[in-house]
Design an enzyme around this catalytic site. Structure first.
Site, PDB file in Angstrom:
ATOM      1  N   ASP A  51       0.739  -1.314   0.075  1.00 12.40           N
ATOM      2  CA  ASP A  51      -0.004   0.135   0.021  1.00 12.40           C
ATOM      3  C   ASP A  51       0.976   1.144  -0.058  1.00 12.40           C
ATOM      4  O   ASP A  51       2.025   1.018   0.298  1.00 12.40           O
ATOM      5  CB  ASP A  51      -0.896   0.024   1.204  1.00 12.40           C
ATOM      6  CG  ASP A  51      -1.853   1.190   1.268  1.00 12.40           C
ATOM      7  OD1 ASP A  51      -2.317   1.826   0.345  1.00 12.40           O
ATOM      8  OD2 ASP A  51      -1.730   1.837   2.483  1.00 12.40           O
ATOM      9  N   SER A  52       0.080   2.314  -0.359  1.00 15.11           N
ATOM     10  CA  SER A  52       1.178   3.471  -0.142  1.00 15.11           C
ATOM     11  C   SER A  52       1.426   3.648   1.299  1.00 15.11           C
ATOM     12  O   SER A  52       2.653   4.725   1.392  1.00 15.11           O
ATOM     13  CB  SER A  52       0.308   4.685  -0.592  1.00 15.11           C
ATOM     14  OG  SER A  52      -1.198   4.799   0.083  1.00 15.11           O
ATOM     15  N   TYR A 100      -0.749   8.426  -2.371  1.00 14.02           N
ATOM     16  CA  TYR A 100      -0.634   8.109  -3.858  1.00 14.02           C
ATOM     17  C   TYR A 100      -1.930   8.989  -4.554  1.00 14.02           C
ATOM     18  O   TYR A 100      -1.989   9.108  -5.775  1.00 14.02           O
ATOM     19  CB  TYR A 100      -0.944   6.678  -4.192  1.00 14.02           C
ATOM     20  CG  TYR A 100       0.279   5.820  -3.771  1.00 14.02           C
ATOM     21  CD1 TYR A 100       1.496   6.321  -3.583  1.00 14.02           C
ATOM     22  CD2 TYR A 100       0.182   4.254  -4.454  1.00 14.02           C
ATOM     23  CE1 TYR A 100       2.597   5.491  -3.301  1.00 14.02           C
ATOM     24  CE2 TYR A 100       1.413   3.710  -4.114  1.00 14.02           C
ATOM     25  CZ  TYR A 100       2.685   4.272  -3.519  1.00 14.02           C
ATOM     26  OH  TYR A 100       3.797   3.196  -3.648  1.00 14.02           O
ATOM     27  N   GLY A 101      -2.976   9.038  -3.777  1.00  7.92           N
ATOM     28  CA  GLY A 101      -4.304   9.726  -4.389  1.00  7.92           C
ATOM     29  C   GLY A 101      -3.997  10.821  -5.424  1.00  7.92           C
ATOM     30  O   GLY A 101      -4.609  10.628  -6.411  1.00  7.92           O
ATOM     31  N   CYS A 106      -4.268  -0.961  -1.899  1.00  5.10           N
ATOM     32  CA  CYS A 106      -4.300   0.592  -2.033  1.00  5.10           C
ATOM     33  C   CYS A 106      -5.382   0.521  -3.371  1.00  5.10           C
ATOM     34  O   CYS A 106      -5.130   0.294  -4.566  1.00  5.10           O
ATOM     35  CB  CYS A 106      -2.935   0.970  -2.432  1.00  5.10           C
ATOM     36  SG  CYS A 106      -3.001   2.785  -2.899  1.00  5.10           S
ATOM     37  N   ASN A 107      -6.280   1.215  -3.128  1.00  2.00           N
ATOM     38  CA  ASN A 107      -7.386   1.664  -4.217  1.00  2.00           C
ATOM     39  C   ASN A 107      -6.721   2.354  -5.363  1.00  2.00           C
ATOM     40  O   ASN A 107      -6.797   1.970  -6.807  1.00  2.00           O
ATOM     41  CB  ASN A 107      -8.645   2.108  -3.751  1.00  2.00           C
ATOM     42  CG  ASN A 107      -9.448   1.477  -2.878  1.00  2.00           C
ATOM     43  OD1 ASN A 107     -10.450   0.879  -3.368  1.00  2.00           O
ATOM     44  ND2 ASN A 107      -9.047   1.316  -1.376  1.00  2.00           N
ATOM     45  N   THR A 108      -5.605   3.305  -5.038  1.00  2.00           N
ATOM     46  CA  THR A 108      -5.404   4.155  -6.029  1.00  2.00           C
ATOM     47  C   THR A 108      -4.386   3.625  -6.929  1.00  2.00           C
ATOM     48  O   THR A 108      -4.344   3.510  -8.011  1.00  2.00           O
ATOM     49  CB  THR A 108      -4.630   5.688  -5.519  1.00  2.00           C
ATOM     50  OG1 THR A 108      -5.278   6.126  -4.364  1.00  2.00           O
ATOM     51  CG2 THR A 108      -4.078   6.540  -6.520  1.00  2.00           C
ATOM     52  N   GLU A 114      -5.641   8.921   9.730  1.00  2.00           N
ATOM     53  CA  GLU A 114      -4.263   8.989   9.975  1.00  2.00           C
ATOM     54  C   GLU A 114      -3.993   9.899  11.452  1.00  2.00           C
ATOM     55  O   GLU A 114      -3.370   9.301  12.268  1.00  2.00           O
ATOM     56  CB  GLU A 114      -3.214   9.453   8.890  1.00  2.00           C
ATOM     57  CG  GLU A 114      -3.269   8.660   7.876  1.00  2.00           C
ATOM     58  CD  GLU A 114      -1.903   8.409   7.171  1.00  2.00           C
ATOM     59  OE1 GLU A 114      -0.885   8.905   7.895  1.00  2.00           O
ATOM     60  OE2 GLU A 114      -1.945   7.531   6.261  1.00  2.00           O
ATOM     61  N   CYS A 158     -11.300   3.350  -0.320  1.00  2.00           N
ATOM     62  CA  CYS A 158     -10.053   3.902  -0.016  1.00  2.00           C
ATOM     63  C   CYS A 158      -9.774   3.045   1.260  1.00  2.00           C
ATOM     64  O   CYS A 158     -10.495   2.831   2.121  1.00  2.00           O
ATOM     65  CB  CYS A 158     -10.092   5.363   0.361  1.00  2.00           C
ATOM     66  SG  CYS A 158      -8.390   6.134   0.885  1.00  2.00           S
ATOM     67  N   THR A 159      -8.547   2.700   1.252  1.00  2.00           N
ATOM     68  CA  THR A 159      -7.900   1.662   2.534  1.00  2.00           C
ATOM     69  C   THR A 159      -8.140   2.474   3.791  1.00  2.00           C
ATOM     70  O   THR A 159      -8.379   1.684   4.897  1.00  2.00           O
ATOM     71  CB  THR A 159      -6.690   1.489   2.359  1.00  2.00           C
ATOM     72  OG1 THR A 159      -5.719   2.501   2.085  1.00  2.00           O
ATOM     73  CG2 THR A 159      -6.157   0.396   1.268  1.00  2.00           C
ATOM     74  N   HIS A 160      -8.323   3.655   3.972  1.00  2.00           N
ATOM     75  CA  HIS A 160      -8.275   4.311   5.088  1.00  2.00           C
ATOM     76  C   HIS A 160      -9.974   4.452   5.595  1.00  2.00           C
ATOM     77  O   HIS A 160     -10.146   4.721   6.945  1.00  2.00           O
ATOM     78  CB  HIS A 160      -7.651   5.850   5.104  1.00  2.00           C
ATOM     79  CG  HIS A 160      -6.294   5.894   4.911  1.00  2.00           C
ATOM     80  ND1 HIS A 160      -5.326   5.455   4.043  1.00  2.00           N
ATOM     81  CD2 HIS A 160      -5.426   6.336   5.751  1.00  2.00           C
ATOM     82  CE1 HIS A 160      -4.499   5.534   4.188  1.00  2.00           C
ATOM     83  NE2 HIS A 160      -4.280   6.354   5.419  1.00  2.00           N
TER      84      HIS A 160
HETATM   85  N1  DGL Z   1      -4.046   3.923   0.091  1.00  2.00           N
HETATM   86  C1  DGL Z   1      -4.685   4.772  -0.620  1.00  2.00           C
HETATM   87  C2  DGL Z   1      -5.669   4.325  -1.208  1.00  2.00           C
HETATM   88  O1  DGL Z   1      -6.539   3.260  -0.987  1.00  2.00           O
HETATM   89  C3  DGL Z   1      -5.088   5.986   0.329  1.00  2.00           C
HETATM   90  C4  DGL Z   1      -3.888   6.945   0.641  1.00  2.00           C
HETATM   91  C5  DGL Z   1      -3.401   7.492  -0.528  1.00  2.00           C
HETATM   92  O2  DGL Z   1      -3.759   8.431  -0.896  1.00  2.00           O
HETATM   93  O3  DGL Z   1      -1.953   7.130  -0.766  1.00  2.00           O
HETATM   94  O4  DGL Z   1      -6.332   4.920  -2.327  1.00  2.00           O
END
Ligand code: DGL
Length: 276
Positions: A17-18, A49-50, A80-82, A159, A191-193
């Site tokens: 993940d990012s 990463y977004g 990570c979705n992005t 976060e 999004c993972t968060h």
């Molecule tokens: N992990 C990213 C996602 O799921 C969220 C955090 C990021 O922007 O890197 O898209």
């Protein structure tokens, strides 16, 4: 696409993940597959990463996958979705192990659970701009209507641990308002968060079914391992979980427990590409 090498059930599952958010996926995998060992890479030096370009995300994702492969993993989860939206095909085409992203499981689950076919999707700017969820949902259910919104502040709130209270609530009301006015019955937390904000989001979007990609992804991993005959056998020995980050490990350790639901055991700093 390159051929898969001979895979060993005893090898760990690689997850990247990012940053810290992919730990929500690790948590779901550990709940569902308690005998599997995990290697996790959080690219904390380059998070988020977004907002980054598709080219940059493809490069980062390829470096992360190479890092995990070099340590011997039997499957890679892009938690990570992005990175899934921008780079899953690119990664899958160049690695000799199966690759599972978080978007297909989430979209499939949303389509399965939605009654009206009016589905909301929230995620980072990159995920929403890519249109990946929308395309897949409409492919799986022609006639579905999809309302999407980028919610970048949710990443910072999660976060920071501000997952309830006035600031988080006002932010959620502002982001979700337009989607709720579209009368959605299902909302994908793309999004993972965002699973950390689930209780608040459930309240703000009361009556709307929330789809957590983490759980749907863990199920997809379980199915892939079973289909490929790659499930780890229970050995009686404790399974291992090793965590790697590209920036200060202490900062990661502080936030990680909230995402993982347990203390992070083995945590190491590594350098990836130009990040170090
Ligand atoms: N992990 C990213 C996602 O799921 C969220 C955090 C990021 O922007 O890197 O898209």
């Amino acid at each position: 696409m390159i051929e898969h090498r001979d895979l060993d059930p005893d090898e760990p599952i690689g997850v990247f993940d990012s940053g810290v958010g992919g730990l929500t996926v690790v948590h779901a995998i550990r709940e569902r597959l308690p005998f599997e060992s995990i290697l996790y890479l959080g690219d904390t030096a380059r998070v988020p990463y977004g907002p980054k370009s598709p080219e940059t995300i493809r490069r980062y994702a390829a470096e992360a996958a190479d890092f995990l492969l070099a340590r011997g993993v039997k499957l890679i989860v892009i938690a990570c979705n992005t990175a899934t939206a921008r780079a899953a095909e690119h990664v899958a085409a160049r690695v000799p192990v199966p690759v599972i992203g978080v978007i297909e499981p989430g979209a499939t689950e949303a389509v399965r659970r939605s009654r009206s076919g009016r589905i909301g999707v929230i995620g980072t700017q990159g995920t929403i701009e890519s249109g990946s969820y929308e395309r897949l949902i409409k492919q799986l259910r022609p006639g579905a209507s999809v309302a999407s919104a980028a919610c970048p502040l949710f990443v910072a709130l999660a976060e920071e641990g501000w997952v309830e209270g006035d600031v988080a609530r006002l932010t959620a009301e502002r982001y979700l308002g337009p989607l709720l006015r579209e009368d959605i019955d299902t909302l994908v937390l793309g999004c993972t968060h965002y699973p950390l904000l689930k209780p608040l989001l459930a309240d703000v979007a009361s009556g709307v079914e929330l789809i957590d990609s983490a759980e749907a992804t863990a199920l997809a991993v379980a199915r892939e391992l079973e289909a490929a005959g790659l499930e780890a056998e229970p050995t009686g020995r404790p399974v291992t979980a090793r965590y790697f980050v590209t920036d200060d490990a202490r900062q990661f350790g502080r936030v990680a427990q909230r995402f993982l639901g347990e203390p992070v055991g083995s945590l190491e700093w590594v350098s990836l590409g130009a990040s170090g």
